[in-house]
Design a protein around this motif. Structure first.
Motif, short mmCIF file in Angstrom:
data_model
loop_
_atom_site.label_atom_id
_atom_site.label_comp_id
_atom_site.label_asym_id
_atom_site.label_seq_id
_atom_site.Cartn_x
_atom_site.Cartn_y
_atom_site.Cartn_z
N THR A 1 0.81 -1.22 0.00
CA THR A 1 0.00 0.00 0.00
C THR A 1 0.84 1.27 0.00
O THR A 1 0.32 2.37 -0.13
N GLY A 2 2.16 1.13 0.13
CA GLY A 2 3.02 2.30 0.15
C GLY A 2 2.98 3.06 1.46
O GLY A 2 3.42 4.20 1.54
N SER B 1 -3.36 -11.45 0.08
CA SER B 1 -2.59 -10.68 1.03
C SER B 1 -3.54 -10.09 2.07
O SER B 1 -4.74 -10.33 2.04
N GLU B 2 -2.96 -9.37 2.98
CA GLU B 2 -3.74 -8.73 4.02
C GLU B 2 -3.14 -7.36 4.26
O GLU B 2 -1.92 -7.24 4.39
N VAL B 3 -3.96 -6.35 4.26
CA VAL B 3 -3.44 -5.01 4.50
C VAL B 3 -4.11 -4.43 5.73
O VAL B 3 -5.23 -4.79 6.07
N GLU B 4 -3.39 -3.54 6.39
CA GLU B 4 -3.97 -2.89 7.56
C GLU B 4 -4.70 -1.63 7.11
O GLU B 4 -4.12 -0.77 6.46
N LEU B 5 -6.00 -1.58 7.42
CA LEU B 5 -6.81 -0.44 7.01
C LEU B 5 -7.48 0.16 8.22
O LEU B 5 -7.63 -0.47 9.26
N SER B 6 -7.90 1.40 8.06
CA SER B 6 -8.63 2.07 9.11
C SER B 6 -10.11 2.02 8.74
O SER B 6 -10.50 2.41 7.65
N CYS B 7 -10.94 1.52 9.65
CA CYS B 7 -12.37 1.36 9.40
C CYS B 7 -13.00 2.73 9.12
O CYS B 7 -12.73 3.70 9.82
N SER B 8 -13.85 2.79 8.08
CA SER B 8 -14.42 4.08 7.72
C SER B 8 -15.51 4.52 8.70
O SER B 8 -15.93 5.65 8.69
N ARG B 9 -15.98 3.61 9.56
CA ARG B 9 -17.01 4.00 10.54
C ARG B 9 -16.42 4.29 11.91
O ARG B 9 -16.73 5.29 12.53
N ILE C 1 -7.21 -9.24 1.18
CA ILE C 1 -7.48 -8.83 -0.20
C ILE C 1 -7.01 -9.92 -1.16
O ILE C 1 -6.10 -10.69 -0.88
N ILE C 2 -7.70 -9.99 -2.29
CA ILE C 2 -7.36 -10.92 -3.36
C ILE C 2 -6.82 -10.10 -4.52
O ILE C 2 -7.44 -9.11 -4.92
N LEU C 3 -5.68 -10.51 -5.03
CA LEU C 3 -5.08 -9.79 -6.14
C LEU C 3 -5.17 -10.64 -7.40
O LEU C 3 -4.59 -11.71 -7.47
N ASN C 4 -5.94 -10.17 -8.35
CA ASN C 4 -6.04 -10.88 -9.62
C ASN C 4 -5.03 -10.29 -10.59
O ASN C 4 -5.21 -9.21 -11.12
N ILE C 5 -3.96 -11.07 -10.78
CA ILE C 5 -2.85 -10.58 -11.59
C ILE C 5 -3.02 -11.04 -13.03
O ILE C 5 -3.29 -12.21 -13.29
N GLU C 6 -2.91 -10.11 -13.94
CA GLU C 6 -2.83 -10.46 -15.36
C GLU C 6 -2.08 -9.34 -16.04
O GLU C 6 -2.61 -8.26 -16.25
N GLU C 7 -0.83 -9.59 -16.35
CA GLU C 7 0.01 -8.52 -16.88
C GLU C 7 1.04 -9.10 -17.85
O GLU C 7 1.55 -10.18 -17.64
N GLU C 8 1.30 -8.32 -18.87
CA GLU C 8 2.29 -8.74 -19.87
C GLU C 8 3.60 -8.01 -19.61
O GLU C 8 3.61 -6.80 -19.38
N TYR C 9 4.69 -8.75 -19.64
CA TYR C 9 6.02 -8.16 -19.44
C TYR C 9 6.84 -8.34 -20.71
O TYR C 9 6.98 -9.46 -21.21
N PHE C 10 7.38 -7.23 -21.18
CA PHE C 10 8.12 -7.27 -22.44
C PHE C 10 9.63 -7.29 -22.20
O PHE C 10 10.14 -6.50 -21.42
N PRO C 11 10.33 -8.21 -22.90
CA PRO C 11 11.80 -8.25 -22.76
C PRO C 11 12.42 -7.02 -23.43
O PRO C 11 11.90 -6.51 -24.42
N ARG D 1 1.24 -3.99 -6.48
CA ARG D 1 0.77 -2.73 -5.88
C ARG D 1 -0.45 -2.19 -6.60
O ARG D 1 -1.41 -1.74 -5.98
N GLN D 2 -0.41 -2.24 -7.92
CA GLN D 2 -1.55 -1.71 -8.68
C GLN D 2 -2.80 -2.53 -8.45
O GLN D 2 -3.90 -1.99 -8.32
N CYS D 3 -2.64 -3.86 -8.40
CA CYS D 3 -3.78 -4.73 -8.12
C CYS D 3 -4.32 -4.48 -6.72
O CYS D 3 -5.53 -4.49 -6.50
N ALA D 4 -3.42 -4.25 -5.79
CA ALA D 4 -3.85 -4.01 -4.41
C ALA D 4 -4.69 -2.74 -4.33
O ALA D 4 -5.70 -2.70 -3.64
N LEU D 5 -4.30 -1.71 -5.07
CA LEU D 5 -5.07 -0.47 -5.06
C LEU D 5 -6.50 -0.72 -5.49
O LEU D 5 -7.44 -0.15 -4.96
N LEU D 6 -6.66 -1.61 -6.49
CA LEU D 6 -8.00 -1.93 -6.99
C LEU D 6 -8.76 -2.81 -5.99
O LEU D 6 -9.98 -2.76 -5.93
#
Ligand SMILES: [Zn+2]
Ligand SMILES: [Zn+2]
Length: 162
Positions: free
Chosen positions: A28-29, A57-65, A74-84, A118-123
């Motif tokens: 989460t940075g 993964s599991e992240v520490e969050l502050s409850c909004s209430r 959290i579940i991270l659904n990874i699908e990414e292409e990496y170019f050599p 990181r990007q998946c976690a943000l989503l």
């Protein structure tokens, strides 16, 4: 979260390799490490390595209430292409497709999953996280955490409807 894919860049198009992920990174940075676990598959395509998989993964969050900190799975659904960037055979520099946000494999043939995770976690992180479904929140009057029982404030007047 670095994977050496030199071997796979040499392999035939369509070949698949499974890779176990179990690493603590700051997803989460916020400076806190979270353990990221799961399995991804690396598929050699004609132009890239396609990474697909589901990580947890599991992240520490502050409850909004109630504003309490809690661990949110959290579940991270990874699908990414990496170019050599380097051709395995000739050593020549390859041009990388000019697509926004496209990921590259560096000159040492290292594919780094960190940014994708990181990007998946943000989503995956909820906009309004709740420590639990029925979180009672804070008393608007005295700020008491109502999950820990009622406060001594007089009952609220119902808000007059306009
Ligand atoms: Zn709460
Ligand atoms: Zn109160």
């Amino acid at each position: 979260m670095e994977i050496n894919v030199a071997q796979q860049l040499r392999s035939a198009i369509g070949s698949v390799r499974d890779y176990e992920v179990s690493e603590t990174i700051d997803v989460t940075g916020d400076g806190n490490g979270s353990l990221v676990q799961g399995k991804v598959s690396l598929t050699r395509t004609d132009r890239s390595i396609l990474v697909k998989g589901k990580l947890e993964s599991e992240v520490e969050l502050s409850c909004s209430r109630c504003l309490n900190l809690f661990s949110c799975p959290i579940i991270l659904n990874i699908e990414e292409e990496y170019f050599p960037t380097i051709d395995m055979v000739s050593g020549a520099h390859l041009s990388v497709p000019d697509e926004p946000g496209s990921f590259t494999i560096d000159e040492r043939h290292i594919l780094d999953l960190t940014e994708t995770v990181r990007q998946c976690a943000l989503l995956a992180i909820p906009m309004k996280p709740l420590c639990r479904e029925d979180c009672a929140g804070l008393c608007p009057n005295c700020g008491h955490n109502l999950n820990q029982g009622p406060c001594s404030c007089p009952p609220q007047e119902p808000t007059p409807s306009a």
